[in-house]
Design an enzyme around this catalytic site. Structure first.
Site, PDB file in Angstrom:
ATOM      1  N   ASP A 292      40.607  48.652  39.908  1.00 20.32           N
ATOM      2  CA  ASP A 292      39.790  48.449  41.090  1.00 20.32           C
ATOM      3  C   ASP A 292      40.603  48.413  42.378  1.00 20.32           C
ATOM      4  O   ASP A 292      40.468  47.503  43.175  1.00 20.32           O
ATOM      5  CB  ASP A 292      39.015  47.118  40.883  1.00 20.32           C
ATOM      6  CG  ASP A 292      38.004  46.845  41.974  1.00 20.32           C
ATOM      7  OD1 ASP A 292      37.388  47.805  42.461  1.00 20.32           O
ATOM      8  OD2 ASP A 292      37.841  45.665  42.337  1.00 20.32           O
TER       9      ASP A 292
ATOM     10  N   GLU B 215      44.098  42.342  32.423  1.00 17.34           N
ATOM     11  CA  GLU B 215      42.811  42.666  31.812  1.00 17.34           C
ATOM     12  C   GLU B 215      42.872  43.796  30.781  1.00 17.34           C
ATOM     13  O   GLU B 215      42.075  44.735  30.838  1.00 17.34           O
ATOM     14  CB  GLU B 215      41.767  42.963  32.893  1.00 17.34           C
ATOM     15  CG  GLU B 215      41.541  41.777  33.813  1.00 17.34           C
ATOM     16  CD  GLU B 215      40.237  41.852  34.611  1.00 17.34           C
ATOM     17  OE1 GLU B 215      39.694  42.948  34.751  1.00 17.34           O
ATOM     18  OE2 GLU B 215      39.758  40.792  35.053  1.00 17.34           O
TER      19      GLU B 215
ATOM     20  N   TYR C  15      34.675  35.363  36.475  1.00 18.15           N
ATOM     21  CA  TYR C  15      33.729  35.613  37.560  1.00 18.15           C
ATOM     22  C   TYR C  15      32.350  35.025  37.275  1.00 18.15           C
ATOM     23  O   TYR C  15      31.339  35.666  37.536  1.00 18.15           O
ATOM     24  CB  TYR C  15      33.663  37.121  37.850  1.00 18.15           C
ATOM     25  CG  TYR C  15      34.943  37.616  38.497  1.00 18.15           C
ATOM     26  CD1 TYR C  15      35.129  37.490  39.865  1.00 18.15           C
ATOM     27  CD2 TYR C  15      35.973  38.150  37.727  1.00 18.15           C
ATOM     28  CE1 TYR C  15      36.309  37.906  40.466  1.00 18.15           C
ATOM     29  CE2 TYR C  15      37.160  38.567  38.325  1.00 18.15           C
ATOM     30  CZ  TYR C  15      37.322  38.444  39.694  1.00 18.15           C
ATOM     31  OH  TYR C  15      38.491  38.845  40.292  1.00 18.15           O
TER      32      TYR C  15
ATOM     33  N   GLU D 147      42.335  34.871  38.444  1.00 14.15           N
ATOM     34  CA  GLU D 147      41.329  35.477  39.316  1.00 14.15           C
ATOM     35  C   GLU D 147      40.028  34.707  39.204  1.00 14.15           C
ATOM     36  O   GLU D 147      39.646  34.268  38.107  1.00 14.15           O
ATOM     37  CB  GLU D 147      41.021  36.945  38.929  1.00 14.15           C
ATOM     38  CG  GLU D 147      42.097  37.927  39.293  1.00 14.15           C
ATOM     39  CD  GLU D 147      41.712  39.387  38.995  1.00 14.15           C
ATOM     40  OE1 GLU D 147      40.501  39.702  38.975  1.00 14.15           O
ATOM     41  OE2 GLU D 147      42.631  40.184  38.780  1.00 14.15           O
TER      42      GLU D 147
ATOM     43  N   LYS E 277      36.250  40.584  48.205  1.00  8.43           N
ATOM     44  CA  LYS E 277      36.440  39.208  47.737  1.00  8.43           C
ATOM     45  C   LYS E 277      37.515  38.476  48.521  1.00  8.43           C
ATOM     46  O   LYS E 277      37.887  37.353  48.174  1.00  8.43           O
ATOM     47  CB  LYS E 277      36.777  39.195  46.234  1.00  8.43           C
ATOM     48  CG  LYS E 277      35.625  39.708  45.379  1.00  8.43           C
ATOM     49  CD  LYS E 277      35.798  39.412  43.909  1.00  8.43           C
ATOM     50  CE  LYS E 277      34.682  40.044  43.101  1.00  8.43           C
ATOM     51  NZ  LYS E 277      34.739  41.517  43.040  1.00  8.43           N
TER      52      LYS E 277
HETATM   53  C1  BDP Z   1      39.198  42.188  37.898  1.00  3.95           C
HETATM   54  C2  BDP Z   1      40.448  42.953  38.235  1.00  3.95           C
HETATM   55  C3  BDP Z   1      40.644  43.159  39.730  1.00  3.95           C
HETATM   56  C4  BDP Z   1      39.322  43.437  40.388  1.00  3.95           C
HETATM   57  C5  BDP Z   1      38.461  42.213  40.214  1.00  3.95           C
HETATM   58  C6  BDP Z   1      37.087  42.388  40.874  1.00  3.95           C
HETATM   59  O1  BDP Z   1      41.600  42.389  37.655  1.00  3.95           O
HETATM   60  O2  BDP Z   1      41.554  44.189  39.940  1.00  3.95           O
HETATM   61  O3  BDP Z   1      39.458  43.784  41.733  1.00  3.95           O
HETATM   62  O4  BDP Z   1      38.245  41.946  38.855  1.00  3.95           O
HETATM   63  O5  BDP Z   1      36.197  42.867  40.213  1.00  3.95           O
HETATM   64  O6  BDP Z   1      38.504  42.985  37.001  1.00  3.95           O
HETATM   65  O7  BDP Z   1      36.960  42.067  42.043  1.00  3.95           O
END
Ligand code: BDP
Length: 608
Positions: A167, A418, A474, A512, A576
C-alpha cells in the site's frame, strides 16, 4: 558475503568522497530500445532530473508518473589524477528496484533490491585526471521473486503498469545520494561492536575487518573530543570509565576511530559514531540499558510532495521536530530500509528504531489491507517462486544488517510486514529468515515481523519466531468501523484475550493501528473519514491498549498521509496520517501528544 564495504562514505586522512548529486540526464525507455541503441555509451535527448529523487512527481504527464520499465540516468564525473593507485568506487545509496551500471560504455556491475546501498568498483575503468561518463539503467518492475512483492501487467494500450502487493506508491529511480570514493588499497572494511555495561563503566568490544594484513589501532573519543580509551589489534575491548550511556532523548555519541597502521605510517582511518547501550528482551519487557521501555511512535514512510521517496534532508528535519513535539520515542522504518542519514539523525536524537527490510507484499493481493481481515488465503509461500524470493530476501537482510548494525538507534529488526503466516508453508521460510538475522547481528538484537489482521492466536503459524510480537490491527476501521465501533472493541479484546491465554511471556507491540482521516473533514456527530472519528477510534484503541500489561508499545499508522496507487479505497493516497503530507497536525496529534507526554518511559514495565 557482500563483496564491498557497507561503511557510510566519509572523508578522513586517508579517504576521499565527492558527492555526485545534482541534475543528471534522464530518459524513460518507453520503446525499450536502450540496449539496442547503446544508451550505455550515452543517452539521447536533453532531459535532466535531480538525483536523489523519485522521478514520478515532477512531470505533468500521467504516462510518466505511472511508467514501469527501464529508465536511464547519465552524468559526467572527473577523477583527480592524484587518486591513481587508490581504489575508486561509485557508491549508490540505493537504486529502486534494480540497477545496471556502465562507466565509459563498459558494464561494471548490477544490483537487485531498491533500498540498500551498493558500490561499483571503477578503479580499472576510469580515466584519471579526466572526465568519465556514468550511465545507470534503473528498472522499477515489481515481481514475486524480489522484495517488495508485486506484479507488472501490460494494459490494452501496450503500456506496462506496476501492481504492488503493498500500500505505497511504487516510487523509483535514484532516490538516494551517489558518491565517488577513493580509498586506500588496504582499508577498513567492516566493524562489529557489542556492549557490556559494568556498573557505571562500560566495555565496548570491537572486531575490525580490513582488506589487508597490517595491524589496527582503535581509540574512542567522547563528545568533547577527549580520548577515553584505546586498544590495539583487529579485535579487542575498549574500557570506558563513567560511560555516558545512549538513552531515549539523549543520543550521546562517542567517536570510534579505527586506523590501519604500518609503523609510523597511517594506511587508512575510519571514524564511526557509536552509542553505548544494550537492548534485550526479558520476559514481557523490552529493556534498554537493563530498564524497561515502552515504545510510543509511528510507522513511517519516506514520502513527501514532489520528491516522492527521494531522500530530503529538510523533510527529515521536520519529521524529527514533529516526533519530538508529540512525545514519541520510536518509529518503524515501514516498509523498507530508509536512507542512512535518517538513522544517523535517530542516533543523535535518541530515537528507538525498528529497522524493517523491504519484505512487504508476501500475501498475493492488491488490496491485502482489506482482504487480510476476511480470512482470505493466497497460498503465497506455496508458490514455485518462493525459493528465489527467499534468496533475494536473505541478501537484502544481510545488506540491511551489515549497513545498520552500528546504529545505536536500531533496537530490533523487522523481517517481514504482513506476510501470509497462516499457512504451514510459511514456516520453513520464516525459519531461514529469522536464523539469518540472528547469525548476522553481532548484537543479537530482537527480531520481529508485523502480523496481518488474520494472523491470530489460533491461526498464525509463525509468531513463535518473533522476540517481540508486533500486531498490525485495524479494529474500528477495516473491521466494524463507524457506529459499530463497540463491536470492534469486543472483537479486539477477544483477540487480545486469546494472546494472553497463550502465555507467551514475550512483549507485544502494536506496529500498526489507525483510521483514514481527511484533514478537510469535520463532522459532528462523527462519520468515518472525519477528524472526529479518528479521535473516537483512538480513544477506543487506547483503552484497549491500557487494559493489557503485556502490550509494551504503540506505533500508530501512519506518521503522515502518504501516496499510494490510486483506487476506490484511497483518496489521493493513504490518509491515516497523524500529520498531513505537508507535515501539519490533524486534531488527533494533540490527543497523542497529551497521552504520550503523560505515559512514563517505563510504562507497564516490571522492574528487571
Ligand atoms: C497494512 C499495511 C500498510 C497499509 C495499512 C493500511 O502494513 O502498509 O498502509 O495496512 O491499510 O496492511 O493503511
Amino acid at each position: 558475503m557482500i563483496e564491498y564495504s557497507m561503511l557510510y562514505p566519509k572523508v578522513t586522512v586517508s579517504r576521499r568522497c565527492v558527492s555526485m548529486d545534482g541534475m543528471w540526464k534522464f530518459k524513460l525507455d518507453e520503446k525499450e530500445e536502450g540496449e539496442k541503441e547503446n544508451y550505455r555509451e550515452g543517452i539521447p535527448g536533453d532531459e535532466v532530473i535531480p538525483v536523489p529523487a523519485s522521478f514520478q512527481d515532477f512531470y505533468t504527464d500521467k504516462d510518466i508518473r505511472e511508467f514501469t520499465g527501464d529508465m536511464w540516468y547519465e552524468t559526467r564525473f572527473f577523477v583527480p589524477g592524484e587518486w591513481e593507485g587508490r581504489d575508486i568506487f561509485i557508491r549508490f545509496g540505493a537504486a529502486t528496484h534494480r540497477a545496471f551500471v556502465y562507466v565509459n560504455g563498459k558494464k561494471i556491475t548490477e544490483h537487485e533490491g531498491g533500498f540498500l546501498p551498493f558500490l561499483a568498483d571503477v578503479t580499472e575503468h576510469v580515466t584519471y585526471n579526466g572526465y568519465n561518463r556514468l550511465v545507470v539503467k534503473v528498472n522499477n518492475e515489481l515481481t514475486v521473486t524480489n522484495i517488495p512483492c508485486g506484479e507488472t501487467v501490460v494494459l490494452s494500450n501496450g503500456k506496462k503498469m506496476s501492481k504492488p502487493y503493498f500500500d505505497f506508491f511504487n516510487y523509483s529511480g535514484l532516490q538516494r545520494s551517489v558518491y565517488l570514493l577513493a580509498l586506500p588499497k588496504e582499508s577498513v572494511f567492516d566493524i562489529d561492536l557489542t556492549y557490556e555495561i559494568e556498573g557505571g563503566d562500560a566495555k565496548v568490544n570491537y572486531k575490525i575487518k580490513t582488506t589487508g594484513e597490517h595491524p589496527v589501532e582503535a581509540a574512542l573519543y567522547d563528545k568533547s573530543g577527549e580520548k577515553v580509551a584505546d586498544s590495539s589489534g583487529k579485535e579487542g575491548a575498549l574500557h570506558v570509565e563513567h560511560a555516558h550511556l545512549w538513552q531515549v532523548g539523549d543520543g550521546y555519541l562517542y567517536c570510534l576511530k579505527v586506523c590501519i597502521v604500518d609503523g609510523e605510517e597511517v594506511i587508512d582511518c575510519y571514524e564511526q559514531e557509536i552509542g553505548i547501550r544494550t537492548v534485550e528482551i526479558q520476559g514481557e519487557n523490552i529493556l534498554l540499558n537493563k530498564k524497561p521501555v515502552y515504545l510510543k511512535g509511528f510507522g513511517k514512510h519516506e514520502d513527501a510532495d514532489i520528491v516522492g521517496r527521494g531522500f530530503d534532508i529538510n523533510v527529515m528535519k521536520r519529521d524529527f521536530e514533529l516526533m519530538k513535539w508529540i512525545g514519541a520515542n520510536s518509529f518503524r522504518t515501514a516498509h523498507y530500509p530508509y536512507s542512512e542519514e535518517i538513522y544517523q539523525m535517530a542516533d543523535r536524537e535518541g530515537f528507538l528504531v525498528i529497522d524493517e527490510v523491504a519484505a512487504v507484499g508476501l500475501f498475493a493481493s492488491l488490496m491485502n489491507f482489506m482482504e487480510a481481515s476476511t480470512g482470505k488465503q493466497t497460498a503465497f509461500f506455496e508458490k514455485e517462486t518462493t525459493g528465489e524470493l527467499l534468496k533475494a530476501h536473505l541478501k537484502a537482510l544481510e545488506e540491511l544488517i551489515v549497513r545498520d548494525k552500528n546504529h545505536p538507534c536500531v533496537i530490533a529488526w523487522s523481517l517481514l510486514n504482513e506476510p501470509e503466516s497462516t499457512n504451514e508453508a510459511a514456516v520453513p521460510y520464516f525459519e531461514e529468515v529469522f536464523r539469518k538475522a540472528l547469525e548476522l547481528d553481532p548484537q543479537k538484537r530482537p527480531r520481529t515481523f508485523a502480523l496481518v489482521m488474520n494472523s491470530l492466536p489460533d491461526t498464525c503459524k509463525c509468531y513463535n519466531f518473533s522476540d517481540i510480537i508486533a500486531l498490525n490491527r485495524y479494529y474500528g476501521w477495516y473491521v466494524k468501523g463507524g457506529y459499530e465501533i463497540c463491536d470492534a472493541e469486543e472483537l479486539f479484546r477477544k483477540e487480545l484475550d486469546g494472546w494472553k491465554n497463550l502465555k507467551l511471556n514475550k512483549p507485544f507491540i502494536f506496529s500498526e493501528y489507525g483510521a483514514d482521516t481527511l484533514a478537510s473533514e469535520h463532522k459532528l456527530p462523527s462519520v468515518m473519514w472525519s477528524q472526529e472519528y479518528q479521535r473516537e477510534y483512538l480513544d477506543m484503541t487506547h483503552q484497549v491498549f491500557d487494559s493489557y500489561d503485556f502490550i509494551k508499545g504503540e506505533q500508530i499508522w501512519n506518521f503522515a498521509d502518504f501516496q499510494t496507487t490510486e483506487g476506490i479505497l484511497r483518496v489521493n493516497g493513504n490518509k491515516k496520517g497523524v500529520f498531513t503530507r505537508q507535515r501539519q497536525p490533524k486534531d488527533v496529534a494533540y490527543l497523542l501528544k497529551e497521552r504520550w507526554e503523560k505515559l512514563p518511559s517505563d510504562y507497564k514495565g516490571q522492574k528487571a
